[in-house]
Scaffold this active site. Structure first.
Site, mmCIF file in Angstrom:
data_model
loop_
_atom_site.group_PDB
_atom_site.id
_atom_site.type_symbol
_atom_site.label_atom_id
_atom_site.label_comp_id
_atom_site.label_asym_id
_atom_site.label_seq_id
_atom_site.Cartn_x
_atom_site.Cartn_y
_atom_site.Cartn_z
ATOM 1 N N TYR A 97 0.586 -0.944 -0.045
ATOM 2 C CA TYR A 97 -0.059 -0.032 -0.209
ATOM 3 C C TYR A 97 1.189 1.151 0.063
ATOM 4 C CZ TYR A 97 -4.029 -3.119 0.624
ATOM 5 O OH TYR A 97 -4.554 -4.031 1.223
ATOM 6 N N ASN A 120 -12.450 -1.174 -5.352
ATOM 7 C CA ASN A 120 -12.279 -1.286 -5.926
ATOM 8 C C ASN A 120 -13.556 -2.483 -7.128
ATOM 9 O OD1 ASN A 120 -11.368 -2.831 -9.051
ATOM 10 N ND2 ASN A 120 -10.374 -4.360 -8.188
ATOM 11 N N CYS A 128 -6.903 -5.730 -7.400
ATOM 12 C CA CYS A 128 -6.401 -5.319 -6.100
ATOM 13 C C CYS A 128 -6.325 -6.255 -5.785
ATOM 14 C CB CYS A 128 -7.716 -4.106 -5.410
ATOM 15 S SG CYS A 128 -9.222 -5.701 -5.592
ATOM 16 N N HIS A 129 -6.145 -7.898 -5.768
ATOM 17 C CA HIS A 129 -5.222 -8.682 -5.292
ATOM 18 C C HIS A 129 -3.849 -8.959 -5.063
ATOM 19 C CE1 HIS A 129 -5.798 -10.087 -9.495
ATOM 20 N NE2 HIS A 129 -4.446 -10.928 -9.061
ATOM 21 N N GLU A 155 -0.551 -17.184 -10.065
ATOM 22 C CA GLU A 155 0.247 -16.178 -10.736
ATOM 23 C C GLU A 155 1.522 -16.058 -10.991
ATOM 24 O OE1 GLU A 155 -1.108 -11.930 -10.408
ATOM 25 O OE2 GLU A 155 -3.068 -12.528 -10.630
#
Length: 166
Positions: A97, A120, A128-129, A155
């Site tokens: 953040y 979001n 946003c993850h 990912e």
């Protein structure tokens, strides 16, 4: 303003897609924090979502790493700026953040960035993850921390097994 929605299955449970005037304006998980009431989603009609569904399917099979879809991101100017910045975080990478706040030129705004991140409206596609806490902690995620961890593991951004996805 004309709204339509459809439901699709994903490795993370059912996803609700919402379009406003034919443009993707929402992607919500079940039991998602800040999920608008169902009655605001409009008629159930899959017609505006063909390309979105194709790209999501390709993402979930590992064939797509970057979405290219028209989107309508309704929010405050600050929220929209945060959501645009989220789209610049590459697949398989994370930002804190604080890093996101610094990228916006507001190094003391990590809390505000976190609040905007949590609101979001287009999860997964606007990633946003990929935003984590300062010490590498997962912190909050509107779709639940388990889903966040599984998306990041999928990912390759955190240790974890892709087998846990299915």
């Amino acid at each position: 303003m004309h709204r339509q929605h459809t439901l699709i299955e994903s490795p993370y449970g059912p996803l609700t897609l919402v379009a406003t005037d034919g443009v993707l304006s929402g992607l919500y998980m079940t039991e998602q924090r800040h999920r608008p009431p169902e009655e605001t989603f409009g008629d159930r009609d899959a017609s505006p979502f063909g390309e979105t569904i194709s790209q999501l399917e390709a993402y979930f099979t590992g064939e797509l790493r970057e979405f290219d879809l028209p989107m309508r991101l309704d929010g405050t100017p600050f929220q929209r700026t945060v959501w645009q910045q989220l789209q610049l975080i590459p697949y398989g990478e994370t930002r804190t953040y604080g890093e996101l706040a610094a990228m916006l030129g507001k190094p003391n705004a990590s809390r505000a960035v976190g609040l905007a991140n949590g609101k979001n409206p287009i999860g997964v596609i606007v990633p946003c993850h990929r935003v984590i806490g300062a010490g590498g902690s997962l912190t909050g995620y509107g779709g639940g921390l388990d889903r966040k961890q599984r998306l990041l593991a999928f990912e390759g951004a955190t240790p974890g097994s892709e087998d846990a996805l299915f």
